[in-house]
Design an enzyme around this catalytic site. Structure first.
Site, mmCIF file in Angstrom:
data_model
loop_
_atom_site.group_PDB
_atom_site.id
_atom_site.type_symbol
_atom_site.label_atom_id
_atom_site.label_comp_id
_atom_site.label_asym_id
_atom_site.label_seq_id
_atom_site.Cartn_x
_atom_site.Cartn_y
_atom_site.Cartn_z
ATOM 1 N N GLU A 176 0.867 -1.180 0.000
ATOM 2 C CA GLU A 176 0.000 0.000 0.000
ATOM 3 C C GLU A 176 0.900 1.225 0.000
ATOM 4 O O GLU A 176 1.519 1.554 1.005
ATOM 5 C CB GLU A 176 -0.901 -0.014 1.234
ATOM 6 C CG GLU A 176 -1.889 -1.168 1.261
ATOM 7 C CD GLU A 176 -2.942 -1.080 0.172
ATOM 8 O OE1 GLU A 176 -3.129 0.026 -0.395
ATOM 9 O OE2 GLU A 176 -3.580 -2.104 -0.123
ATOM 10 N N CYS A 204 -2.802 9.265 2.616
ATOM 11 C CA CYS A 204 -2.410 8.753 1.306
ATOM 12 C C CYS A 204 -3.500 8.923 0.261
ATOM 13 O O CYS A 204 -3.224 8.858 -0.933
ATOM 14 C CB CYS A 204 -2.023 7.287 1.405
ATOM 15 S SG CYS A 204 -3.387 6.221 1.942
#
Length: 511
Positions: free
Chosen positions: A252, A286
């Site tokens: 990720e 993010c």
């Protein structure tokens, strides 16, 4: 999940059945390479830990439904009983406001936990599959097997949820796990290392707090799955280490998430939703919209609306607002502040290094070649890049690495559909920001440079599960099998092919 660093300064490890303590000292003068055996081979300081967990997994201890449920419930008690300590640790480490910390660190993690507890019995069941004529009398199914001993490495910007969220899936799937909190969030790291072992089975779950060299040594061990959240550069390091053992990974990594605003939309709503998504946790998420693409005409309308939204959210002086966060450390502050040289500051721009404060800032006249467009911002700065049309916006998006999310605002469903159809990203959200991440029913993950793999809800369970194809055949009726045994003949091959064939049923229509 883009972060500036993943691996810590030299730290500690938590062994099963013990409190957090110093990592084993090196016998060779402390150069971080570990002791040497009689053959001159460096002994890995984490080999014993991994071996203990592997022995526990091989014993079958983690496989029963009752065990998995008990461990998940224990993790839930940790979140409930340590809630205030978690909020305080996150506030000290990241400067995250209490509302945002409770939402992102506690609520989202509990949602994952409850989703698993509510559905685990169904998730674990063998999944029957279709059979052909040759296997009609047999049993064919997919068995949901745990991988074994897994490693989970968490980031600093959401240090609880992005560590424990994957752990929920690892436990639910029946694995043993080593978890490594971010070294950059010292208070959260300490809470995890000292608190979690009191709740989870120490034979099967361990917290490791390791330094740069120690983490590299940790990655030398054979794990059965590695789940990493962090920067692309460190993702490559993790993937290279995993490749030595052919270990599967989820990465990720985050990315520069574009936000296209069309000329047909409610400008005030757009400004509020974009400002919230960009300045949430001082921009250190993010999935934040990294930059806005819009026409100059829309930019003129958007600027006063953004200014109004920022004032509404944080007051005339955001520095005094209890709802606006801080940059997590000085190195990050200096990196983000340097990006203010791009374009022209239209809103905000104030900074205070001592307070690690960067005001909610909007930049205009930004060029694609400017420094701020060359890296993920991870801070409270929103650049606006002018485009002439939706086609130009789509071309701009497609000329860059595929992001973790694409956002589009438009009252015209055709524009939304056009952006969705013609771009590629980990996730997609129209007419809002961040909100797609709160659904446990949607997969969350990147593609290309923004990551590999997916999780949330059942997708996390599936990530940590090996889907094992199984066929139970009948021991009788051997005469039917004789058709596939030598000596072969054309007559036999025709019968075997007919019994094993998958027929084409015609065209498929998408509704």
């Amino acid at each position: 999940m883009e972060t500036s660093s993943v691996f810590p300064e030299p730290g500690m490890q938590q062994l099963p059945g013990s409190r957090a303590g110093n990592a084993p000292e090196d016998d060779d003068g402390g150069d971080g390479k570990g002791s040497m055996d009689g053959n001159g081979v460096s002994e890995n300081p984490y080999a014993g830990l991994v071996a203990l967990l592997r022995a526990a997994w091989l014993s079958g201890k983690t496989r029963p439904l009752e065990y998995r449920v008990a461990q998940l419930e224990a993790l839930g008690r940790f979140l409930e009983e340590k809630k205030q300590e978690i909020l305080e640790a996150v506030a000290l480490d990241v400067g995250k406001p209490p509302f945002e910390a409770e939402l992102t660190e506690i609520l989202l993690c509990k949602n994952e936990l409850h989703e698993a507890l509510n559905n685990l019995c169904q998730w674990m069941k063998d999944e029957p599959v279709e059979r052909n004529m040759a296997t009609r009398l047999d049993s064919a199914f997919i068995r949901k097997d745990p991988y074994g001993v897994v490693l989970i490495i968490g980031p600093w910007n959401c240090p609880v949820n992005l560590l424990l969220g994957p752990l929920v899936g690892a436990i639910a799937a029946g694995n043993c796990a080593v978890i490594k909190p971010s070294e950059m969030t010292k208070n959260t790291e300490k809470l995890m290392a000292e608190g979690l072992p009191s709740y989870l089975d120490r034979d099967c779950f361990a917290v490791v707090t390791a330094g740069v060299q120690e983490t590299s040594r940790l990655l030398e061990n054979k794990f059965d799955y590695i789940f990493f959240t962090g920067s692309p550069s460190m993702g490559r390091v993790v993937m290279a280490a995993a490749a030595q053992h052919l270990t599967p990974v989820t990465l990720e990594l985050g990315g520069k998430n574009p936000c296209y605003v069309s000329d047909t939309c409610d400008v005030r709503s757009v400004a509020r939703r974009v400002a919230w998504g960009r300045f949430f946790n001082a921009g250190q998420t993010c999935v934040a919209p990294d930059y806005v693409l819009c026409t100059l005409e829309m930019q003129e309308k958007l600027m006063p609306a953004l200014r109004e939204a920022i004032t509404e959210f944080y007051g005339s002086n955001p520095r005094e607002s209890p709802d606006f966060g801080r940059i997590m450390e000085q190195k990050e502050f200096q990196r983000i502040r340097a990006l203010l040289c791009s374009g022209r500051v239209a809103i905000g721009g104030q900074t205070d290094e001592e307070d690690l404060y960067i005001a909610p800032t909007v930049l205009v006249d930004v060029q694609p070649s400017d420094p701020i467009m060359q890296e993920v911002i991870l801070g409270p700065i929103l650049p606006i890049v002018a485009v002439a049309s939706v086609d130009e916006a789509i071309d701009f998006i497609n000329n860059h690495e595929r992001p973790l999310a694409v956002y589009v605002f438009s009252s015209d469903d055709k524009v939304v559909a056009q952006v969705l159809e013609r771009t590629s990203s980990g996730g997609f959200c129209s007419n809002d920001t961040l909100m797609h991440t709160i659904l446990t029913s949607l997969p969350f993950g990147g593609i290309g440079g923004s990551g590999l793999g997916k999780y949330h809800g059942k997708f996390t369970f599936d990530t940590f599960t090996h889907q094992r194809g199984c066929l139970h055949r009948n021991m009788g009726l051997e005469a039917l099998n004789a058709l596939r045994y030598p000596p072969y003949s054309k007559h036999r091959v025709g019968i075997v092919c007919a019994a094993s064939r998958v027929k084409h049923k015609g065209s498929c229509t998408l509704l």
